[in-house]
Design an enzyme around this catalytic site. Sequence first.
Site, short mmCIF file in Angstrom:
data_model
loop_
_atom_site.label_atom_id
_atom_site.label_comp_id
_atom_site.label_asym_id
_atom_site.label_seq_id
_atom_site.Cartn_x
_atom_site.Cartn_y
_atom_site.Cartn_z
N SER A 1 40.50 34.76 3.66
CA SER A 1 40.16 36.17 3.49
C SER A 1 38.65 36.25 3.22
O SER A 1 37.86 35.53 3.84
CB SER A 1 41.00 36.75 2.34
OG SER A 1 40.64 38.07 2.06
N TYR B 1 36.42 45.13 8.72
CA TYR B 1 36.42 43.76 8.17
C TYR B 1 37.04 43.67 6.77
O TYR B 1 37.99 42.89 6.56
CB TYR B 1 35.00 43.20 8.19
CG TYR B 1 34.91 41.74 7.80
CD1 TYR B 1 35.09 40.73 8.75
CD2 TYR B 1 34.66 41.36 6.49
CE1 TYR B 1 35.01 39.39 8.40
CE2 TYR B 1 34.58 40.02 6.13
CZ TYR B 1 34.75 39.04 7.09
OH TYR B 1 34.68 37.71 6.73
N LYS C 1 40.61 41.82 5.82
CA LYS C 1 40.67 40.72 4.85
C LYS C 1 41.55 41.10 3.66
O LYS C 1 42.18 40.23 3.05
CB LYS C 1 39.25 40.35 4.39
CG LYS C 1 38.39 39.74 5.50
CD LYS C 1 39.02 38.46 6.05
CE LYS C 1 38.07 37.65 6.90
NZ LYS C 1 38.71 36.44 7.46
N1 LIG Z 1 30.54 32.64 6.37
C1 LIG Z 1 30.82 33.56 5.46
O1 LIG Z 1 29.92 34.05 4.73
C2 LIG Z 1 32.25 34.00 5.25
C3 LIG Z 1 32.56 34.67 4.05
C4 LIG Z 1 33.87 35.08 3.84
C5 LIG Z 1 34.86 34.83 4.78
N2 LIG Z 1 34.52 34.20 5.94
C6 LIG Z 1 35.62 33.96 6.90
O2 LIG Z 1 35.72 32.56 7.12
C7 LIG Z 1 36.33 32.34 8.40
C8 LIG Z 1 35.55 31.23 9.12
O3 LIG Z 1 34.23 31.68 9.33
P1 LIG Z 1 32.97 30.72 9.23
O4 LIG Z 1 32.07 31.26 8.19
O5 LIG Z 1 33.38 29.30 9.16
O6 LIG Z 1 32.29 31.07 10.64
P2 LIG Z 1 31.95 30.18 11.93
O7 LIG Z 1 31.18 28.97 11.55
O8 LIG Z 1 31.35 31.12 12.90
O9 LIG Z 1 33.40 29.71 12.43
C9 LIG Z 1 34.29 30.59 13.06
C10 LIG Z 1 35.37 29.78 13.74
O10 LIG Z 1 36.31 30.69 14.33
C11 LIG Z 1 36.47 30.33 15.70
N3 LIG Z 1 36.74 31.51 16.52
C12 LIG Z 1 36.00 32.64 16.61
N4 LIG Z 1 36.53 33.47 17.51
C13 LIG Z 1 37.65 32.84 18.01
C14 LIG Z 1 38.61 33.18 18.99
N5 LIG Z 1 38.55 34.34 19.67
N6 LIG Z 1 39.62 32.30 19.24
C15 LIG Z 1 39.69 31.12 18.57
N7 LIG Z 1 38.80 30.75 17.64
C16 LIG Z 1 37.79 31.59 17.37
C17 LIG Z 1 35.15 29.67 16.09
O11 LIG Z 1 35.37 28.74 17.16
P3 LIG Z 1 35.01 28.97 18.71
O12 LIG Z 1 33.75 29.79 18.76
O13 LIG Z 1 34.83 27.55 19.20
O14 LIG Z 1 36.20 29.64 19.28
C18 LIG Z 1 34.82 28.90 14.83
O15 LIG Z 1 35.51 27.66 14.82
C19 LIG Z 1 36.34 33.69 9.12
O16 LIG Z 1 37.65 34.21 9.08
C20 LIG Z 1 35.40 34.55 8.28
O17 LIG Z 1 35.74 35.90 8.34
C21 LIG Z 1 33.26 33.77 6.20
#
Ligand SMILES: NC(=O)c1ccc[n+]([C@@H]2O[C@H](COP(=O)([O-])OP(=O)(O)OC[C@H]3O[C@@H](n4cnc5c(N)ncnc54)[C@H](OP(=O)(O)O)[C@@H]3O)[C@@H](O)[C@H]2O)c1
Length: 281
Positions: free
Chosen positions: A139, A159, A163
């Site tokens: 989330s 968003y 979440k």
């Molecule tokens: N970074 C932050 O500050 C933060 C904070 C709170 C929550 N989150 C949550 O954490 C989770 C992971 O994000 P992250 O920060 O690790 O970002 P990230 O580095 O951009 O990773 C996102 C991942 O999701 C995959 N993805 C995106 N679109 C996709 C699709 N259509 N089908 C299959 N895979 C898909 C991407 O792989 P491909 O591009 O290879 O498909 C990548 O492996 C997300 O749900 C995000 O909302 C992030």
Amino acid sequence: MSRRLCLVTGASSGIGAALAREFANHGWDLALVARREDRLGELAEELKAKYGVDSLIIADDLSEPGAPERIVKAVADAGRQIDGLVNNAGAGQPGMFTETDWTDQDRFLQLMVTSYLHLVHLIAPGMKARRFGRIINVSSVSALLPSAKAHTRFSGTLYPGAKSLLIKLSEALALELEDDNVHVTALCPGYTWSEFHDVNGARQTVSNLPKFWMLTAEDVATAGYDAVSRGVVTRVPGAWYKFLVAVAKVLPDPVGRALMRMQEKRMAAQAGAAAGTSSAG
Ligand SMILES: NC(=O)c1ccc[n+]([C@@H]2O[C@H](COP(=O)([O-])OP(=O)(O)OC[C@H]3O[C@@H](n4cnc5c(N)ncnc54)[C@H](OP(=O)(O)O)[C@@H]3O)[C@@H](O)[C@H]2O)c1
């Protein structure tokens, strides 16, 4: 006895890759899911070399409604059962709700909500029948803090709501499965170093944040694995974000929103006029 297998979506970078490493470190095999197959292949090799575990690589697009069934079938076809599920894949949908196409919002909901629910719906009954399961729904702390315009600008108007649903789902599911040894955790990170802010265009804004606002994907993954192992239903990684969430719980809503506006203005000033306002993950 063969090793347990955890299916991790969004394993090609950031929090998902870190969670895959964390599960591998604890002796789990992996099913790695994302669109970038080459990245998944590199991670699978790393996990084999470092932890001696095996990985299935499943390249698919979770914004397509058929993806969850294809993914679960691919694991079954490989003769494996799924004992762990990390629902993590995601990306922001920048832009005003009223100014973006419904097609884009629909794909966003499919990726960020429906695919999570569908995977749980396909996988949790098997966990329940075998009386073992570990489910993490990634989330965001934005679901626990007052609303901010920043979410609209960079991550999308929907968003925080998307979440929030994952938190309520995790709470309800944890209750539903509490007698079946299936643990369910909503993992709620704040700003985390990953590719997320490159994808949604907030990198410049996030780079201006004080260092203590930033989590590493490894911090988030360690907190998530620990929480789901212990059966903790909601986990906010990091002392700073725990503090913010505790304060938000006791503040009247208008005061919380006013503080968010002040923070947004401060960040916008730092990022410069061109960057506009701030974002949150
Ligand atoms: N970074 C932050 O500050 C933060 C904070 C709170 C929550 N989150 C949550 O954490 C989770 C992971 O994000 P992250 O920060 O690790 O970002 P990230 O580095 O951009 O990773 C996102 C991942 O999701 C995959 N993805 C995106 N679109 C996709 C699709 N259509 N089908 C299959 N895979 C898909 C991407 O792989 P491909 O591009 O290879 O498909 C990548 O492996 C997300 O749900 C995000 O909302 C992030």
